[in-house]
Scaffold this motif. Structure first.
Motif, PDB file in Angstrom:
ATOM      1  N   SER A  70      -9.811   5.030  -8.122  1.00 48.54           N
ATOM      2  CA  SER A  70      -8.841   5.982  -8.602  1.00 48.54           C
ATOM      3  C   SER A  70      -8.680   5.370 -10.097  1.00 48.54           C
ATOM      4  N   ASN A  98      -5.405  -0.719   0.952  1.00 49.97           N
ATOM      5  CA  ASN A  98      -5.257   0.837   0.109  1.00 49.97           C
ATOM      6  C   ASN A  98      -5.200   0.409  -1.247  1.00 49.97           C
ATOM      7  N   ASN A  99      -5.238   1.384  -2.242  1.00 48.89           N
ATOM      8  CA  ASN A  99      -4.125   0.723  -3.429  1.00 48.89           C
ATOM      9  C   ASN A  99      -4.884  -0.353  -4.057  1.00 48.89           C
ATOM     10  N   LYS A 100      -6.110  -1.038  -3.576  1.00 50.80           N
ATOM     11  CA  LYS A 100      -6.407  -2.422  -4.420  1.00 50.80           C
ATOM     12  C   LYS A 100      -7.950  -1.894  -5.425  1.00 50.80           C
ATOM     13  N   ARG A 154      -9.144   1.467  -9.019  1.00 52.33           N
ATOM     14  CA  ARG A 154      -8.075   0.886  -7.286  1.00 52.33           C
ATOM     15  C   ARG A 154      -8.494   2.068  -5.863  1.00 52.33           C
ATOM     16  N   SER A 204       5.282   2.935   1.169  1.00 50.10           N
ATOM     17  CA  SER A 204       5.710   1.444   1.119  1.00 50.10           C
ATOM     18  C   SER A 204       5.614   1.018   2.479  1.00 50.10           C
ATOM     19  N   GLN A 218      -8.977   4.513  -2.954  1.00 48.51           N
ATOM     20  CA  GLN A 218      -7.914   5.098  -2.269  1.00 48.51           C
ATOM     21  C   GLN A 218      -8.718   5.595  -1.217  1.00 48.51           C
ATOM     22  N   SER A 244       0.613  -1.130  -0.533  1.00 54.58           N
ATOM     23  CA  SER A 244      -0.022  -0.066   0.445  1.00 54.58           C
ATOM     24  C   SER A 244       0.747   1.269   0.336  1.00 54.58           C
ATOM     25  N   GLN A 245       0.836   2.162  -0.852  1.00 53.35           N
ATOM     26  CA  GLN A 245       1.488   3.491  -1.299  1.00 53.35           C
ATOM     27  C   GLN A 245       0.210   4.457   0.328  1.00 53.35           C
TER      28      GLN A 245
END
Length: 144
Positions: free
Chosen positions: A69, A96-98, A72, A11, A74, A4-5
């Motif tokens: 976004s 997150n970001n998945k 994914r 990370s 956010q 996850s960023q």
């Protein structure tokens, strides 16, 4: 590996969280690590701390905003309690970001078991953690 960023470019992966918590012998030290993870999260903009983003079922105040976004999710999160903000960071490592499908497919119970987390949280904290996960999964379901 699940990574996850956060907006600072740091990370954190599920594997990192599991490995890092394993380094500590005591739960006091593990709690400190979890709190430190929460401190690394960016502050949620005040305008996002609205009633519709407030997670019901948490002992502390917890806000979760879910945007999308490029397919994914956010996540922007915050809490008024340090340990809860740290728990949010642990959850973000998984979600997150998945994509919505990835969020729903991830076995969060096994992740929490590997961390030994639920055994070391009070019942009300554990219920709050489950409420956070449910909120994010509900948002993922809406996006399928």
């Amino acid at each position: 590996m699940t990574t996850s960023q956060n907006p600072f470019g740091v990370s954190i992966s599920v594997d990192d969280v599991i490995e890092n918590l394993g380094f500590f012998d005591s739960w006091e030290d593990r709690y400190r690590y979890i709190i430190d993870l929460g401190r690394e999260l960016p502050e949620m903009p005040i305008e996002l701390r609205s009633d519709d983003r407030l997670v019901r079922g948490c002992q502390s105040q917890v806000w979760i905003d879910v945007a999308e976004s490029e397919g994914r999710l956010q996540l922007t999160v915050d809490s008024d309690a340090f340990i809860v903000k740290g728990l949010l960071a642990v959850v973000l490592a998984a979600f997150n970001n998945k994509t919505a499908s990835e969020v729903l497919a991830f076995d969060i119970s096994t992740y929490f078991e590997e961390l030994g987390l639920m055994r070391h949280l009070s019942p009300t904290r554990g219920n709050g953690l489950q409420a956070m996960v449910t909120r994010i999964r509900d948002e993922a379901t809406r996006r399928l």
